[in-house]
Design a protein around this motif. Structure first.
Motif, PDB file in Angstrom:
ATOM      1  N   GLY A  57      36.788  38.280  55.791  1.00  0.00           N
ATOM      2  CA  GLY A  57      37.421  37.214  56.250  1.00  0.00           C
ATOM      3  C   GLY A  57      37.268  35.961  56.647  1.00  0.00           C
ATOM      4  O   GLY A  57      36.814  36.488  58.580  1.00  0.00           O
ATOM      5  N   VAL A  58      37.365  35.083  57.683  1.00  0.00           N
ATOM      6  CA  VAL A  58      36.864  33.921  57.476  1.00  0.00           C
ATOM      7  C   VAL A  58      38.424  32.823  57.317  1.00  0.00           C
ATOM      8  O   VAL A  58      38.601  32.250  56.706  1.00  0.00           O
ATOM      9  N   SER A  59      38.418  32.224  58.893  1.00  0.00           N
ATOM     10  CA  SER A  59      39.749  31.518  59.418  1.00  0.00           C
ATOM     11  C   SER A  59      39.165  30.433  60.115  1.00  0.00           C
ATOM     12  O   SER A  59      38.724  31.003  61.662  1.00  0.00           O
ATOM     13  N   ALA A  60      39.434  29.198  60.002  1.00  0.00           N
ATOM     14  CA  ALA A  60      39.035  28.290  61.170  1.00  0.00           C
ATOM     15  C   ALA A  60      40.561  27.224  61.825  1.00  0.00           C
ATOM     16  O   ALA A  60      41.341  27.316  60.035  1.00  0.00           O
ATOM     17  N   GLY A  61      40.441  26.943  62.673  1.00  0.00           N
ATOM     18  CA  GLY A  61      42.296  25.917  62.511  1.00  0.00           C
ATOM     19  C   GLY A  61      42.354  24.797  63.943  1.00  0.00           C
ATOM     20  O   GLY A  61      40.789  24.891  65.007  1.00  0.00           O
ATOM     21  N   ILE A  62      42.540  24.008  63.994  1.00  0.00           N
ATOM     22  CA  ILE A  62      43.586  23.474  65.052  1.00  0.00           C
ATOM     23  C   ILE A  62      44.924  23.676  65.766  1.00  0.00           C
ATOM     24  O   ILE A  62      45.315  22.739  64.285  1.00  0.00           O
ATOM     25  N   ALA A 101      42.686  39.598  61.416  1.00  0.00           N
ATOM     26  CA  ALA A 101      41.965  40.540  60.730  1.00  0.00           C
ATOM     27  C   ALA A 101      42.880  39.542  58.955  1.00  0.00           C
ATOM     28  O   ALA A 101      42.649  40.615  57.894  1.00  0.00           O
ATOM     29  N   SER A 102      43.987  39.333  59.100  1.00  0.00           N
ATOM     30  CA  SER A 102      44.296  38.938  57.811  1.00  0.00           C
ATOM     31  C   SER A 102      44.076  38.151  56.899  1.00  0.00           C
ATOM     32  O   SER A 102      44.156  38.222  55.998  1.00  0.00           O
ATOM     33  N   SER A 103      42.860  37.480  56.760  1.00  0.00           N
ATOM     34  CA  SER A 103      42.247  36.822  56.768  1.00  0.00           C
ATOM     35  C   SER A 103      41.388  37.534  55.572  1.00  0.00           C
ATOM     36  O   SER A 103      40.937  37.049  54.572  1.00  0.00           O
ATOM     37  N   VAL A 104      40.899  39.048  55.658  1.00  0.00           N
ATOM     38  CA  VAL A 104      40.376  39.480  54.468  1.00  0.00           C
ATOM     39  C   VAL A 104      41.331  39.348  53.455  1.00  0.00           C
ATOM     40  O   VAL A 104      41.108  39.765  52.345  1.00  0.00           O
ATOM     41  N   PHE A 105      43.081  39.472  53.952  1.00  0.00           N
ATOM     42  CA  PHE A 105      43.734  39.259  52.244  1.00  0.00           C
ATOM     43  C   PHE A 105      44.503  38.787  51.547  1.00  0.00           C
ATOM     44  O   PHE A 105      44.947  37.887  51.188  1.00  0.00           O
TER      45      PHE A 105
END
Length: 366
Positions: free
Chosen positions: A148-153, A98-102
């Motif tokens: 918001g979108v967040s992608a990672g490895i 949810a933090s990605s929208v901030f």
């Protein structure tokens, strides 16, 4: 009763009667029994103390996916990994989708860890906020909705493992690789409330043809009471598991097994004081394997572009023998023609290891 006594030593008995000797034997026997009983008592007390001194076992220690619970990047690790309610700075869905929208601007982060025992732990992440505006006049001043979108490895592994054959002769060096790929989406339903979902894909290469994959989910929410206080709620690793099949090596004698990840439930809080340029975070984590872990930390903007951090991870309220992991770190951000370029560093104590963790990273905000 007769006895012979030296005249010069009237109190020294040289010989005694049969009754005296019997009484003396009974006395010696009774003393030996007391010594034996006392020895048993001392041994029992010592054995009890040794047993009580052994570290208390925790089922979490043998659960899969430990690499995915070590934290993400220098900023998070330097603040004790209790960032589920954080909404400032460079954000990553690892701590809360949810933090990605901030997120302000587009954030790209990468990190590398220096670990002992030939281990590796690396990070990469991209987070972006999307604002959707309406053609209606009343919505021209602010977006109609925010996503918001967040992608990672997260990549981890162990190298330089000494391979041996059945005769004990060295064959070749082996290595393992464990990876987490995640993609998170979130929506801001109001100025105060955001909800997000993370899809996680695990890939584990254990040995030659022995590999495993798994899919899990995180659900997170953030509620902003005001400028100073946020609270968060998280469910982590829903459905995450590894499925193993050793038949590629052992043929018909191979076995199939399944290892489930622990389900984590987290409640977090964040306090931000923009006037004095510091913020505090704390998080309580409960698992379905009996752990109750407290994480907390803080960040202070001591100078323009320079941030100092400190925190404590793995404070297990259910097990006093669980190793607590203090951490500290810093970041320096430089504004280059509207682009923020940052260098991050974190240090964390690592018990039971020959050296501690050092995590370095770089971040870009554009």
């Amino acid at each position: 009763m007769s006895s012979k006594i030296f005249n010069n030593y009237p109190n020294v008995i040289l010989s005694s009667s049969k009754d005296d000797r019997v009484e003396k034997l009974h006395s010696e026997k009774f003393s030996l029994i007391n010594v034996f009983n006392l020895s048993i008592i001392i041994f029992s007390l010592f054995f009890t103390l040794v047993l009580s001194a052994q570290p208390q076992f925790s089922e979490m220690s043998v659960k899969p996916g430990a690499f995915s619970r070590m934290g993400f990047g220098p900023r998070g690790i330097g603040m004790g990994n209790g960032l589920s309610a954080l909404t400032e700075g460079n954000l990553v869905a690892y701590y809360n989708p949810a933090s990605s929208v901030f997120q302000e601007g587009n954030s790209f982060q990468t990190g590398y860890s220096f670990l002992s025992l030939d281990r590796a732990l690396n990070f990469i992440n991209f987070t972006r906020r999307f604002e959707f505006r309406s053609s209606k006049a009343e919505n021209l001043g602010k977006p109609a909705s925010v996503a918001g979108v967040s992608a990672g490895i997260i990549n981890s592994g162990v190298s330089k493992i000494d391979g041996r054959d059945n005769n004990g002769l060295k064959t070749k060096e082996l290595s393992t690789s464990e990876n987490l790929f995640f993609l998170a989406v979130a929506n801001k339903f109001s100025e105060k409330f955001a909800l997000g979902l993370t899809v996680k894909f695990y890939y584990y290469k254990l040995y030659e043809d022995i590999t495993s994959t798994g899919v899990g989910f995180d659900i997170g929410a953030i509620y902003k009471f005001n400028e100073n206080f946020n609270v968060s709620f998280m469910l982590v690793d829903l459905n995450s598991k590894y499925k193993w099949d050793t038949s590629p090596i052992y043929g018909q004698q191979g076995l199939s097994s399944e290892n489930e990840f622990p389900l984590l439930k987290k409640i977090g809080i964040r306090y931000n004081n923009p006037q004095n340029k510091f913020l505090l975070v704390a998080e309580f984590e409960n698992s379905n394997v009996g752990t109750n872990i407290l994480k907390f930390g803080g960040e202070y903007n001591i100078y323009e572009g320079l941030f100092l951090r400190a925190g404590v991870d793995q404070f297990n309220l259910s097990n006093g023998d669980w190793a607590v992991k203090p951490a500290a770190g810093f970041s320096y951000l430089y504004n280059l023609d509207g682009y923020l370029i940052g260098i991050d560093y974190a240090f964390m104590l690592e018990p039971y290891s020959s050296s501690d963790r050092h995590i370095i990273g770089v971040n870009f905000n554009f």
